[in-house]
Scaffold this motif. Structure first.
Motif, PDB file in Angstrom:
ATOM      1  N   PRO A  99       0.827  -1.204   0.000  1.00  0.00           N
ATOM      2  CA  PRO A  99       0.000   0.000   0.000  1.00  0.00           C
ATOM      3  C   PRO A  99       0.864   1.258   0.000  1.00  0.00           C
ATOM      4  N   LYS A 100       0.347   2.307  -0.621  1.00  0.00           N
ATOM      5  CA  LYS A 100       1.094   3.550  -0.747  1.00  0.00           C
ATOM      6  C   LYS A 100       1.302   4.194   0.613  1.00  0.00           C
ATOM      7  N   LYS A 101       2.506   4.713   0.827  1.00  0.00           N
ATOM      8  CA  LYS A 101       2.832   5.384   2.085  1.00  0.00           C
ATOM      9  C   LYS A 101       2.048   6.690   2.153  1.00  0.00           C
ATOM     10  N   PRO A 102       1.450   6.987   3.314  1.00  0.00           N
ATOM     11  CA  PRO A 102       0.659   8.216   3.402  1.00  0.00           C
ATOM     12  C   PRO A 102       1.537   9.452   3.215  1.00  0.00           C
ATOM     13  N   SER A 103       0.917  10.517   2.741  1.00  0.00           N
ATOM     14  CA  SER A 103       1.660  11.755   2.525  1.00  0.00           C
ATOM     15  C   SER A 103       2.075  12.348   3.871  1.00  0.00           C
ATOM     16  N   LEU A 104       2.754  13.453   3.813  1.00  0.00           N
ATOM     17  CA  LEU A 104       3.304  14.059   5.035  1.00  0.00           C
ATOM     18  C   LEU A 104       2.188  14.445   6.003  1.00  0.00           C
ATOM     19  N   GLU A 105       2.282  13.927   7.213  1.00  0.00           N
ATOM     20  CA  GLU A 105       1.345  14.272   8.273  1.00  0.00           C
ATOM     21  C   GLU A 105       2.038  15.222   9.233  1.00  0.00           C
ATOM     22  N   LYS A 106       1.305  15.678  10.240  1.00  0.00           N
ATOM     23  CA  LYS A 106       1.891  16.641  11.175  1.00  0.00           C
ATOM     24  C   LYS A 106       3.076  16.050  11.939  1.00  0.00           C
ATOM     25  N   HIS A 107       3.026  14.740  12.225  1.00  0.00           N
ATOM     26  CA  HIS A 107       4.124  14.120  12.977  1.00  0.00           C
ATOM     27  C   HIS A 107       5.327  13.807  12.097  1.00  0.00           C
ATOM     28  N   THR A 108       5.104  13.633  10.808  1.00  0.00           N
ATOM     29  CA  THR A 108       6.228  13.354   9.920  1.00  0.00           C
ATOM     30  C   THR A 108       6.844  14.625   9.352  1.00  0.00           C
ATOM     31  N   VAL A 109       6.085  15.729   9.363  1.00  0.00           N
ATOM     32  CA  VAL A 109       6.627  16.996   8.848  1.00  0.00           C
ATOM     33  C   VAL A 109       7.720  17.509   9.783  1.00  0.00           C
ATOM     34  N   ILE A 110       7.411  17.624  11.058  1.00  0.00           N
ATOM     35  CA  ILE A 110       8.393  18.152  12.022  1.00  0.00           C
ATOM     36  C   ILE A 110       9.124  16.983  12.662  1.00  0.00           C
ATOM     37  N   LYS A 111      10.457  16.957  12.471  1.00  0.00           N
ATOM     38  CA  LYS A 111      11.250  15.863  13.029  1.00  0.00           C
ATOM     39  C   LYS A 111      11.617  16.140  14.483  1.00  0.00           C
ATOM     40  N   TYR A 112      12.312  17.251  14.723  1.00  0.00           N
ATOM     41  CA  TYR A 112      12.712  17.596  16.101  1.00  0.00           C
ATOM     42  C   TYR A 112      13.083  19.068  16.173  1.00  0.00           C
ATOM     43  N   PRO A 113      12.999  19.657  17.383  1.00  0.00           N
ATOM     44  CA  PRO A 113      13.430  21.056  17.549  1.00  0.00           C
ATOM     45  C   PRO A 113      14.954  21.128  17.659  1.00  0.00           C
ATOM     46  N   LEU A 114      15.505  22.218  17.191  1.00  0.00           N
ATOM     47  CA  LEU A 114      16.955  22.401  17.231  1.00  0.00           C
ATOM     48  C   LEU A 114      17.324  23.128  18.522  1.00  0.00           C
ATOM     49  N   THR A 115      18.343  22.637  19.217  1.00  0.00           N
ATOM     50  CA  THR A 115      18.699  23.190  20.533  1.00  0.00           C
ATOM     51  C   THR A 115      20.136  23.702  20.558  1.00  0.00           C
ATOM     52  N   THR A 116      20.531  24.403  19.524  1.00  0.00           N
ATOM     53  CA  THR A 116      21.883  24.970  19.506  1.00  0.00           C
ATOM     54  C   THR A 116      21.876  26.343  20.168  1.00  0.00           C
ATOM     55  N   GLU A 117      23.063  26.919  20.355  1.00  0.00           N
ATOM     56  CA  GLU A 117      23.164  28.247  20.997  1.00  0.00           C
ATOM     57  C   GLU A 117      22.498  29.312  20.138  1.00  0.00           C
ATOM     58  N   SER A 118      22.715  29.206  18.840  1.00  0.00           N
ATOM     59  CA  SER A 118      22.123  30.216  17.947  1.00  0.00           C
ATOM     60  C   SER A 118      20.591  30.124  17.958  1.00  0.00           C
ATOM     61  N   SER A 119      20.041  28.916  18.043  1.00  0.00           N
ATOM     62  CA  SER A 119      18.581  28.776  18.085  1.00  0.00           C
ATOM     63  C   SER A 119      18.030  29.291  19.414  1.00  0.00           C
ATOM     64  N   MET A 120      18.793  29.114  20.509  1.00  0.00           N
ATOM     65  CA  MET A 120      18.362  29.657  21.819  1.00  0.00           C
ATOM     66  C   MET A 120      18.345  31.181  21.786  1.00  0.00           C
ATOM     67  N   LYS A 121      19.318  31.749  21.115  1.00  0.00           N
ATOM     68  CA  LYS A 121      19.381  33.204  21.004  1.00  0.00           C
ATOM     69  C   LYS A 121      18.179  33.720  20.217  1.00  0.00           C
ATOM     70  N   LEU A 122      17.801  33.000  19.156  1.00  0.00           N
ATOM     71  CA  LEU A 122      16.636  33.392  18.364  1.00  0.00           C
ATOM     72  C   LEU A 122      15.346  33.285  19.188  1.00  0.00           C
ATOM     73  N   ILE A 123      15.260  32.262  20.042  1.00  0.00           N
ATOM     74  CA  ILE A 123      14.071  32.095  20.892  1.00  0.00           C
ATOM     75  C   ILE A 123      13.932  33.300  21.822  1.00  0.00           C
ATOM     76  N   GLU A 124      15.040  33.717  22.404  1.00  0.00           N
ATOM     77  CA  GLU A 124      14.995  34.824  23.376  1.00  0.00           C
ATOM     78  C   GLU A 124      14.816  36.181  22.704  1.00  0.00           C
ATOM     79  N   ASP A 125      15.552  36.419  21.603  1.00  0.00           N
ATOM     80  CA  ASP A 125      15.565  37.759  21.009  1.00  0.00           C
ATOM     81  C   ASP A 125      14.416  38.001  20.020  1.00  0.00           C
TER      82      ASP A 125
END
Length: 159
Positions: free
Chosen positions: A69-95
């Motif tokens: 059977p055909k694999k389902p198209s992109l769902e909400k759980h398959t679209v977003i893999k994981y959040p990025l937790t680097t220093e630059s991403s933390m700076k973007l969250i705060e600023d």
């Protein structure tokens, strides 16, 4: 005089006419049973030749086109893999009130926006994406003024 009855011309023609019509009728019935063929060339009235339409049978496949059977198209759980937790991403969250996620390479900005709205119950103002040299798609999700990126990051588990 002999005892033979005299025959007139009229009786001869009627007797001869019956067998002639019978043979004609047999010939016509034989021709009808066999079929009449028109031999000769067809007169073409157009310059171009079009192939005649032929019989097209409906498909009756013995097996399916796809074995799995055909694999389902992109769902909400398959679209977003994981959040990025680097220093630059933390700076973007705060600023700049922006969350950074690694998303599926085939996902577009609309799919990313919908997935974030469904998963985390937040409205995003703008989505920017880029493909990293490692072949991952990174998305910068700017949240609207109503939501704080620090609170959402705490809920998601980034911080």
């Amino acid at each position: 005089m002999s005892g033979k009855p005299k025959t007139t011309k009229a009786t001869k023609t009627t007797k001869a006419a019956k067998p002639a019509t019978a043979t004609k009728a047999k010939a016509v019935s034989k021709a009808l049973k066999k079929g009449v063929s028109k031999k000769g060339t067809r007169i073409h009235t157009k310059v171009h030749f079009y192939k005649p339409t032929t019989l097209k049978h409906t498909r009756k496949p013995k097996y399916q086109n796809r074995s799995t059977p055909k694999k389902p198209s992109l769902e909400k759980h398959t679209v977003i893999k994981y959040p990025l937790t680097t220093e630059s991403s933390m700076k973007l969250i705060e600023d700049s009130n922006t969350l950074v996620f690694i998303v599926d390479i085939k996902a577009n900005k609309r799919q990313i926006k919908d997935a974030v709205r469904e998963l985390y119950n937040i409205e995003c103002e703008k989505v920017n994406t880029l493909i990293t040299p490692r072949g991952l798609k990174k998305s910068y999700i700017r949240l609207s003024k109503d939501y704080d990126a620090l609170d959402v990051a705490n809920r998601v588990g980034v911080i």
